[in-house]
Design a protein around this motif. Structure first.
Motif: not given
Length: 233
Positions: A126-135
């Protein structure tokens, strides 16, 4: 001041007060004591559940490391009467070593529940998906700013969404950390030590997130003022 700006500003102030209080007054939940009268911490050779050695026909010794799961937890000593302490003696100096965080390793053959591991792995996903989204949002935001688009709804939306994601990321990691620690508190006992919960989530996530949400509403207010000025001219 629009409604969202009031709400975000209030939440920001509450978050700052909460973070300041949590850093000043530490709250911890403790695991219960073990009922095993013979519990102890000791320095021993690595048991065969973790690593075994075999002697081959040619005399060569082969070491096999067995599969295990590891978890990191915060601990505090129980301060039992006459409790032994860990001392480090080197170069004529003596230090007492206090353990605050330990890495627990459990042989795969003795694992009774995969719940904490599944929880931790799913949280990492979940953290990885959110960080990619933020990027992606940051990339779009920079591209809009380079085009000279600042006081526009699109930029405000990028900032608000990024802020919401950062704030949600903080709350999510806090919840996962608390739930996983409570599981260890209930199911794991360490000789002479309590397992404790400590909030180690990066507070910059929620501070930056709420700040971006506030800035997004300020940009919208600037956009409205600019439109009013254009109509006046």
């Amino acid at each position: 001041m629009n409604k969202k700006l009031k709400i975000y500003s209030t939440i920001f102030v509450v978050a700052i007060i909460f973070l300041a209080a949590s850093n000043t007054f530490h709250y911890s939940t403790y695991s219960t004591c073990s009922t095993d009268a013979e519990e102890k911490l000791e320095l021993v050779e690595c048991p065969p559940e973790f690593m075994s050695t075999d002697t081959l026909p040619n005399g060569e010794v082969r070491t096999t490391r067995h599969r295990y799961f590891s978890y990191t937890v915060n601990v505090e000593p129980r301060n039992l009467p006459n409790q032994k302490v860990i001392l480090s003696k080197s170069s004529g100096k003596t230090y007492r070593v206090n353990l605050n965080k330990v890495n627990l390793e459990v042989p795969a053959s003795q694992v009774q529940s995969y719940y904490p591991r599944i929880l931790i792995l799913s949280s990492l996903l979940v953290v990885a998906v959110v960080l990619v989204w933020i990027g992606i949002l940051v990339f779009k935001l920079i591209r809009s700013i380079r085009r000279g688009e600042i006081f526009v709804s699109k930029v405000a939306q990028y900032l608000e969404t990024t802020g919401i994601l950062l704030t949600t990321l903080y709350l999510y990691t806090f919840a996962v950390s608390y739930i996983s620690t409570q599981y260890f508190i209930s199911h794991v006992h360490i000789a002479n030590y309590y397992i404790v919960f400590k909030n180690e989530c990066d507070s910059m996530y929620i501070i930056t997130g709420l700040a971006l949400m506030i800035i997004s509403q300020i940009i919208l207010m600037g956009k409205e003022l600019k439109e009013e000025q254009d109509l006046t001219v």
